[in-house]
Design a protein around this motif. Sequence first.
Motif, PDB file in Angstrom:
ATOM      1  N   ARG A 406     -47.272  14.955 -17.605  1.00 15.16           N
ATOM      2  CA  ARG A 406     -47.648  16.342 -17.897  1.00 15.16           C
ATOM      3  C   ARG A 406     -49.170  16.461 -17.761  1.00 15.16           C
ATOM      4  O   ARG A 406     -49.696  16.036 -16.751  1.00 15.16           O
ATOM      5  CB  ARG A 406     -47.101  16.768 -19.269  1.00 15.16           C
ATOM      6  CG  ARG A 406     -45.577  16.669 -19.333  1.00 15.16           C
ATOM      7  CD  ARG A 406     -44.948  17.448 -20.464  1.00 15.16           C
ATOM      8  NE  ARG A 406     -43.499  17.415 -20.342  1.00 15.16           N
ATOM      9  CZ  ARG A 406     -42.712  16.408 -20.783  1.00 15.16           C
ATOM     10  NH1 ARG A 406     -43.226  15.374 -21.411  1.00 15.16           N
ATOM     11  NH2 ARG A 406     -41.413  16.447 -20.597  1.00 15.16           N
ATOM     12  N   THR A 407     -49.892  16.942 -18.814  1.00 14.47           N
ATOM     13  CA  THR A 407     -51.333  17.127 -18.615  1.00 14.47           C
ATOM     14  C   THR A 407     -52.150  15.919 -19.080  1.00 14.47           C
ATOM     15  O   THR A 407     -53.380  15.960 -19.073  1.00 14.47           O
ATOM     16  CB  THR A 407     -51.829  18.364 -19.393  1.00 14.47           C
ATOM     17  OG1 THR A 407     -51.636  18.108 -20.783  1.00 14.47           O
ATOM     18  CG2 THR A 407     -51.074  19.618 -19.007  1.00 14.47           C
ATOM     19  N   GLU A 408     -51.485  14.853 -19.506  1.00 16.69           N
ATOM     20  CA  GLU A 408     -52.234  13.683 -19.984  1.00 16.69           C
ATOM     21  C   GLU A 408     -52.566  12.712 -18.853  1.00 16.69           C
ATOM     22  O   GLU A 408     -51.896  12.707 -17.812  1.00 16.69           O
ATOM     23  CB  GLU A 408     -51.421  12.947 -21.044  1.00 16.69           C
ATOM     24  CG  GLU A 408     -51.441  13.606 -22.405  1.00 16.69           C
ATOM     25  CD  GLU A 408     -50.912  12.661 -23.480  1.00 16.69           C
ATOM     26  OE1 GLU A 408     -51.550  11.627 -23.741  1.00 16.69           O
ATOM     27  OE2 GLU A 408     -49.845  12.962 -24.043  1.00 16.69           O
ATOM     28  N   ASP A 409     -53.574  11.848 -19.094  1.00 19.80           N
ATOM     29  CA  ASP A 409     -53.910  10.808 -18.135  1.00 19.80           C
ATOM     30  C   ASP A 409     -52.841   9.709 -18.258  1.00 19.80           C
ATOM     31  O   ASP A 409     -52.710   9.097 -19.321  1.00 19.80           O
ATOM     32  CB  ASP A 409     -55.302  10.258 -18.465  1.00 19.80           C
ATOM     33  CG  ASP A 409     -55.651   9.027 -17.632  1.00 19.80           C
ATOM     34  OD1 ASP A 409     -54.972   8.811 -16.592  1.00 19.80           O
ATOM     35  OD2 ASP A 409     -56.565   8.280 -18.021  1.00 19.80           O
ATOM     36  N   PRO A 410     -52.087   9.453 -17.176  1.00 15.44           N
ATOM     37  CA  PRO A 410     -50.978   8.488 -17.293  1.00 15.44           C
ATOM     38  C   PRO A 410     -51.426   7.087 -17.720  1.00 15.44           C
ATOM     39  O   PRO A 410     -50.704   6.381 -18.424  1.00 15.44           O
ATOM     40  CB  PRO A 410     -50.360   8.468 -15.892  1.00 15.44           C
ATOM     41  CG  PRO A 410     -51.248   9.250 -15.005  1.00 15.44           C
ATOM     42  CD  PRO A 410     -52.127  10.098 -15.858  1.00 15.44           C
ATOM     43  N   GLN A 411     -52.644   6.702 -17.320  1.00 16.36           N
ATOM     44  CA  GLN A 411     -53.127   5.365 -17.700  1.00 16.36           C
ATOM     45  C   GLN A 411     -53.337   5.279 -19.219  1.00 16.36           C
ATOM     46  O   GLN A 411     -53.056   4.251 -19.829  1.00 16.36           O
ATOM     47  CB  GLN A 411     -54.428   5.037 -16.941  1.00 16.36           C
ATOM     48  CG  GLN A 411     -54.910   3.605 -17.148  1.00 16.36           C
ATOM     49  CD  GLN A 411     -53.854   2.561 -16.743  1.00 16.36           C
ATOM     50  OE1 GLN A 411     -53.305   2.603 -15.642  1.00 16.36           O
ATOM     51  NE2 GLN A 411     -53.541   1.618 -17.649  1.00 16.36           N
TER      52      GLN A 411
END
Length: 487
Positions: A406-411
């Motif tokens: 979604r809008t978060e940084d996947p790392q």
Amino acid sequence: MKIAKDILYKVPIEAVHGSTSITINKIEFDSRKIELNDVFVAIKGVLSDGHLFIEKAISLGAKLIICETFPAVFTEGVTYVKVISSNAALAHLAANYYDNPSSKLKLVGVTGTNGKTTIASLLYQLFKRAGYKVGLLSTVKIVVDETIYGATHTTPDSLTINHYLNEMVETGCEFCFMEVSSHGIHQKRTEALCFEGGVFTNLSHDHLDYHKTFAEYRDVKKEFFDHLPKTAFALTNADDKNGAIMLQNTHARKKTYALKSYADFRAQILENQLSGLLLKINNDEVWVKLIGSFNAYNVLAIYGVALELGLENVEALRLLSELESVSGRFQYFISDTKITTIIDYAHTPDALENVLKTIEDIRTKNEQLITVVGCGGDRDKTKRPIMANIASSLSNTAIFTSDNPRTEDPQTIIDEMEAGVEGQNFKKTVSILDRKQAIKTACQLAKPGDIILIAGKGHETYQEINGVHQDFDDLKIAKELIQQLGK
Ligand SMILES: CC(=O)N[C@H]1[C@@H](OP(=O)(O)OP(=O)(O)OC[C@H]2O[C@@H](n3ccc(=O)[nH]c3=O)[C@H](O)[C@@H]2O)O[C@H](CO)[C@@H](O)[C@@H]1O[C@H](C)C(=O)N[C@@H](C)C(=O)N[C@H](CCC(=O)O)C(=O)O
Ligand SMILES: Nc1ncnc2c1ncn2[C@@H]1O[C@H](COP(=O)(O)OP(=O)(O)OP(=O)(O)O)[C@@H](O)[C@H]1O
Ligand SMILES: N[C@H](CCC[C@H](N)C(=O)O)C(=O)O
Ligand SMILES: [Mg+2]
């Protein structure tokens, strides 16, 4: 065309300004959808407040405003109704607008942390096989007998619910099975519905971003049973420590199901294999094609509902044995080299642990288990380290990857997962940001006879990254990769 006062029936009203004898067109809770003579219901939401859009709704033609606080100035020719809860008002307005379709069929709601989709979908399947016209409101899809519609929520808003219930009634459906989520109960999406029965599955860690505490989450679920009428049945899982609490204050007919405790509907697992479960339900043996001990609970709940709704014991058992697994719920395929790939929607610590323990029960020691798992962005963060810990301790290899960032940084999500891995398990884990690459790595690592579990996205056919839904289907991708790699 409807008259305002007719659709206001049963709405707890505090004050009225203007006439309620006006005719209205339709109901909306989003000002952007308002047309001439519509009702606008102003709802205080999580992100914004519908009361801020009352003027906008009137400029687009709204003639009846439902709100919790009156605006400072009234517009001539517009009726204002002040209510205690706009969400509750919407639920009653929607039910009245569609002439209370829930009272014209037998509606059963399924609530709990895990198993709602499985139970509701299988009940749909079972009653279809029994020859009835049936409806389904689920996370995966909405079905009006045989017509399939896309689903955006587990429990949609009350306008959508009543719209489809009405279509079900018009199509001749006698039953409807629906999932009742905690968000749905809390936002009163199911408030004005007339239920024939309710089912509780289990309660464990989820949605603590929304409900704040576990007790609040539990009490919201309980509210559903508190509101069931005397004529309904309330079927609960007696093995779950919150099972009895759910029925504490209900007026409905109390019924229980269990594997370990005393209950009205009891089952024993006689065999648990990759090809299915052999169960002894009360005094009868039945073979079902569903896999894993948690499915014994689901099957038992379905059996209980079938009997409560009037099916004969023998017929219910026969139909149970015919049920096919639900899309993305322990769905699996076996490759030419006998690698078993399982796709499962487990996206909570409890569901993941259940799936991994189920695999543990049915595999032999020689087979390696490789788990691919991620956690969704913009959702409960506290489950990330727990899920990573479970995956790494119960698998030979755990590959952490992206779910729906979604809008978060996947790392960052992966980093938060890694933080939960215990020292001795660290060497069993690897993190690969790209989900397709992660699945590919699992396929490369797998040797003949091994098992790959791809968890978290189940039936989903997309990956949501920064508001964009990109095509992504775990099952399709795994099948393609296994074939490409000649596995
Ligand atoms: C957190 C949550 O549940 N949000 C739901 C809620 O939206 P909201 O409170 O954020 O609404 P808002 O954006 O603050 O707006 C407030 C009001 O102003 C209105 N508005 C807004 C802008 C405008 O220009 N004009 C206008 O009138 C909006 O239409 C709304 O009525 O009410 C909306 C209408 O019913 C829902 O679509 C929305 O679901 C969002 C999309 C969502 O993601 N919900 C998830 C968390 C959810 O409900 N999940 C459960 C399943 C969970 C599970 O068990 O797995 C589900 O049942 O699906
Ligand atoms: N009775 C159960 N107990 C524990 N875990 C279960 C049970 N049934 C299913 N599961 C696991 O939970 C996952 C989700 O199952 P399902 O989709 O039926 O639940 P749900 O309650 O509808 O979830 P959601 O709230 O996401 O819609 C499954 O993929 C499976 O791994
Ligand atoms: N109904 C669940 C779906 C989660 C599915 C998972 N793939 C994710 O995106 O987090 C929720 O809203 O929490
Ligand atoms: Mg569901």
